[in-house]
Scaffold this motif. Structure first.
Motif, PDB file in Angstrom:
ATOM      1  N   ALA A 169       0.052  -7.388   4.989  1.00 46.04           N
ATOM      2  CA  ALA A 169       0.354  -6.265   4.101  1.00 46.04           C
ATOM      3  C   ALA A 169       1.438  -5.371   4.687  1.00 46.04           C
ATOM      4  CB  ALA A 169      -0.906  -5.447   3.836  1.00 46.04           C
ATOM      5  N   ASN A 170       2.128  -4.667   3.791  1.00 48.16           N
ATOM      6  CA  ASN A 170       3.122  -3.664   4.167  1.00 48.16           C
ATOM      7  C   ASN A 170       2.806  -2.381   3.430  1.00 48.16           C
ATOM      8  OD1 ASN A 170       5.450  -5.200   5.716  1.00 48.16           O
ATOM      9  ND2 ASN A 170       4.798  -6.541   4.049  1.00 48.16           N
ATOM     10  N   GLY A 171       3.271  -1.252   3.958  1.00 45.41           N
ATOM     11  CA  GLY A 171       2.936  -0.008   3.287  1.00 45.41           C
ATOM     12  C   GLY A 171       3.909   1.118   3.547  1.00 45.41           C
ATOM     13  N   ILE A 172       3.778   2.142   2.708  1.00 42.25           N
ATOM     14  CA  ILE A 172       4.568   3.365   2.836  1.00 42.25           C
ATOM     15  C   ILE A 172       3.601   4.539   2.887  1.00 42.25           C
ATOM     16  CG2 ILE A 172       6.260   4.885   1.746  1.00 42.25           C
ATOM     17  CD1 ILE A 172       7.473   2.457   0.394  1.00 42.25           C
ATOM     18  N   VAL A 193       0.842  -1.201   0.000  1.00 44.36           N
ATOM     19  CA  VAL A 193       0.000   0.000   0.000  1.00 44.36           C
ATOM     20  C   VAL A 193       0.874   1.247   0.000  1.00 44.36           C
ATOM     21  CG1 VAL A 193      -1.884   1.219   1.142  1.00 44.36           C
ATOM     22  CG2 VAL A 193      -1.630  -1.247   1.469  1.00 44.36           C
ATOM     23  N   LEU A 194       0.482   2.228  -0.771  1.00 50.54           N
ATOM     24  CA  LEU A 194       1.082   3.556  -0.725  1.00 50.54           C
ATOM     25  C   LEU A 194      -0.002   4.547  -0.346  1.00 50.54           C
ATOM     26  CD1 LEU A 194       3.380   5.620  -1.310  1.00 50.54           C
ATOM     27  CD2 LEU A 194       2.567   5.662  -3.690  1.00 50.54           C
ATOM     28  N   ASP A 195       0.238   5.315   0.725  1.00 44.59           N
ATOM     29  CA  ASP A 195      -0.708   6.327   1.183  1.00 44.59           C
ATOM     30  C   ASP A 195      -0.105   7.699   0.908  1.00 44.59           C
ATOM     31  OD1 ASP A 195      -2.483   7.999   2.474  1.00 44.59           O
ATOM     32  OD2 ASP A 195      -2.492   6.895   4.358  1.00 44.59           O
ATOM     33  N   VAL A 201      -0.157  11.103   4.067  1.00 41.87           N
ATOM     34  CA  VAL A 201      -0.527  10.152   5.117  1.00 41.87           C
ATOM     35  C   VAL A 201      -1.072  10.806   6.384  1.00 41.87           C
ATOM     36  CG1 VAL A 201       1.776  10.007   6.161  1.00 41.87           C
ATOM     37  CG2 VAL A 201       0.263   8.019   6.260  1.00 41.87           C
ATOM     38  N   GLY A 202      -0.672  12.046   6.665  1.00 45.13           N
ATOM     39  CA  GLY A 202      -1.186  12.736   7.860  1.00 45.13           C
ATOM     40  C   GLY A 202      -0.954  11.947   9.126  1.00 45.13           C
ATOM     41  N   SER A 203      -2.013  11.703   9.884  1.00 48.19           N
ATOM     42  CA  SER A 203      -1.912  10.959  11.146  1.00 48.19           C
ATOM     43  C   SER A 203      -1.580   9.497  10.927  1.00 48.19           C
ATOM     44  CB  SER A 203      -3.233  11.051  11.915  1.00 48.19           C
ATOM     45  OG  SER A 203      -4.264  10.366  11.214  1.00 48.19           O
ATOM     46  N   GLY A 204      -1.752   9.020   9.696  1.00 51.57           N
ATOM     47  CA  GLY A 204      -1.543   7.603   9.414  1.00 51.57           C
ATOM     48  C   GLY A 204      -2.796   6.775   9.555  1.00 51.57           C
ATOM     49  N   CYS A 205      -3.942   7.414   9.787  1.00 53.96           N
ATOM     50  CA  CYS A 205      -5.141   6.645  10.105  1.00 53.96           C
ATOM     51  C   CYS A 205      -5.565   5.716   8.968  1.00 53.96           C
ATOM     52  CB  CYS A 205      -6.290   7.570  10.521  1.00 53.96           C
ATOM     53  SG  CYS A 205      -6.933   8.646   9.229  1.00 53.96           S
ATOM     54  N   ASP A 262       6.882  -2.196  12.163  1.00 56.23           N
ATOM     55  CA  ASP A 262       7.661  -3.122  11.337  1.00 56.23           C
ATOM     56  C   ASP A 262       7.092  -3.270   9.931  1.00 56.23           C
ATOM     57  OD1 ASP A 262       9.328  -3.580  13.470  1.00 56.23           O
ATOM     58  OD2 ASP A 262       8.328  -5.421  14.100  1.00 56.23           O
ATOM     59  N   ARG A 263       5.837  -2.861   9.739  1.00 57.59           N
ATOM     60  CA  ARG A 263       5.202  -3.015   8.422  1.00 57.59           C
ATOM     61  C   ARG A 263       4.871  -1.682   7.763  1.00 57.59           C
ATOM     62  NH1 ARG A 263       0.319  -5.541   8.261  1.00 57.59           N
ATOM     63  NH2 ARG A 263      -0.155  -5.602  10.485  1.00 57.59           N
ATOM     64  N   ALA A 264       5.169  -0.583   8.443  1.00 61.10           N
ATOM     65  CA  ALA A 264       4.868   0.743   7.898  1.00 61.10           C
ATOM     66  C   ALA A 264       6.141   1.579   7.819  1.00 61.10           C
ATOM     67  CB  ALA A 264       3.840   1.447   8.775  1.00 61.10           C
ATOM     68  N   GLN A 265       6.393   2.123   6.655  1.00 62.45           N
ATOM     69  CA  GLN A 265       7.506   3.042   6.470  1.00 62.45           C
ATOM     70  C   GLN A 265       6.942   4.423   6.131  1.00 62.45           C
ATOM     71  OE1 GLN A 265      10.563   1.611   3.738  1.00 62.45           O
ATOM     72  NE2 GLN A 265       9.768  -0.473   3.966  1.00 62.45           N
TER      73      GLN A 265
END
Length: 281
Positions: free
Chosen positions: A133-136, A112-114, A117-121, A159-162
């Motif tokens: 899933a993993n995402g940036i 996923v690419l957001d 992203v702001g707060s990350g919600c 560990d799954r979000a950059q």
């Protein structure tokens, strides 16, 4: 002071300040000041308030009377069943955005690419709901990225979000199964009509891109196909009057399977599309 009396006085202060739904906000702020579960508030209204709690409650009410959002005052907002840290550096997560989550969870994705992203919600909710899933998450605001990182740690998703500082796709490489975004979309001419809670307290760069409010969709649509896998999906939140305009922008970039989704109030809220790429055999 008895908690019930403090609450009654607070409601009067908020009503005089023109705060919508003053009783609701006063109760939320009282719960936070007392550090109790919301379900216990009725049980403690006849009790005296500790001095420290009374002072904190007065500070909370003074801030809310200046129209600072409740989420900023208490530092958190519930979204899709989880609590997210909120500061003045990010938008207050809104129930309408849960429409985007619902649409995204109908799709198959592992990456996923957001954008914005702001707060990350959005990103963190999707990762929490899809454990493999993993995402940036990218944002132009370094301060917003710090909030998103804090939320990732709070939800044990680090560990799954950059997170990457970037102007949309500028610093992004690679392909993703899913691209999501709740970009700034309020037209410049509409800013004066916003509630002071939003207009005066939330980050301007997250609210409006200026002009007609549609430029982020043009930018995202122009480059999305370069960052989506075959059959990858793009999903964006929109303003209630922007559905057809965003649909047309997507069509102009040869995106396919374009669909508009409504929120719980029946307003256009989300647009999705696919790339039209063919999977290689």
């Amino acid at each position: 002071m008895i908690a019930a009396d403090a609450l009654a006085d607070a409601i009067k202060v908020l009503n005089r300040a023109g705060v919508p739904d003053a009783p609701r906000d006063a109760r939320k702020l009282l719960v936070d000041a007392l550090g109790i579960n919301p379900g216990r508030i009725s049980l403690i209204l006849s009790d005296p308030m500790p001095i420290q709690a009374q002072k904190l409650f007065e500070t909370h009410i003074a801030a809310r009377s200046k129209r600072q959002p409740v989420a900023q005052i208490i530092g958190a907002r519930a979204f899709y069943g989880r609590d997210f840290i909120v500061t003045p550096d990010v938008l207050d997560p809104r129930p309408d955005t849960e429409t985007l989550i619902g649409v995204a969870l109908q799709k198959s994705f592992e990456t996923v690419l957001d954008l914005g992203v702001g707060s990350g919600c959005i990103l963190l909710t999707l990762l929490a709901e899809r454990p493999h899933a993993n995402g940036i998450g990218v944002d132009l605001s370094a301060a917003a990225l710090n909030v998103a990182r804090r939320n990732a740690q709070s939800l044990e998703l680090q560990d799954r979000a950059q997170f990457q500082q970037s102007d949309w796709f500028e610093n992004i490489t690679g392909l993703f199964d899913l691209i999501v975004s709740n970009p700034p979309y309020i037209a410049q001419s509409e800013m004066t009509d916003l509630s002071p809670d939003v207009r005066d307290w939330e980050p301007q760069m997250a609210l409006t891109p200026g002009g007609d409010g549609l430029q982020p969709y043009r930018t995202i649509a122009a480059k999305a196909a370069n960052h989506l896998t075959a059959n990858g999906c793009l999903i964006v939140e929109i303003g209630a009057s922007q559905g057809l305009a965003v649909q047309q922008i997507f069509q102009q970039q040869n995106l396919e399977n374009i669909a508009i989704y409504t929120d719980l109030d029946g307003r256009d809220r989300v647009v999705s599309a696919k790339t039209g790429k063919k999977a290689q055999v």
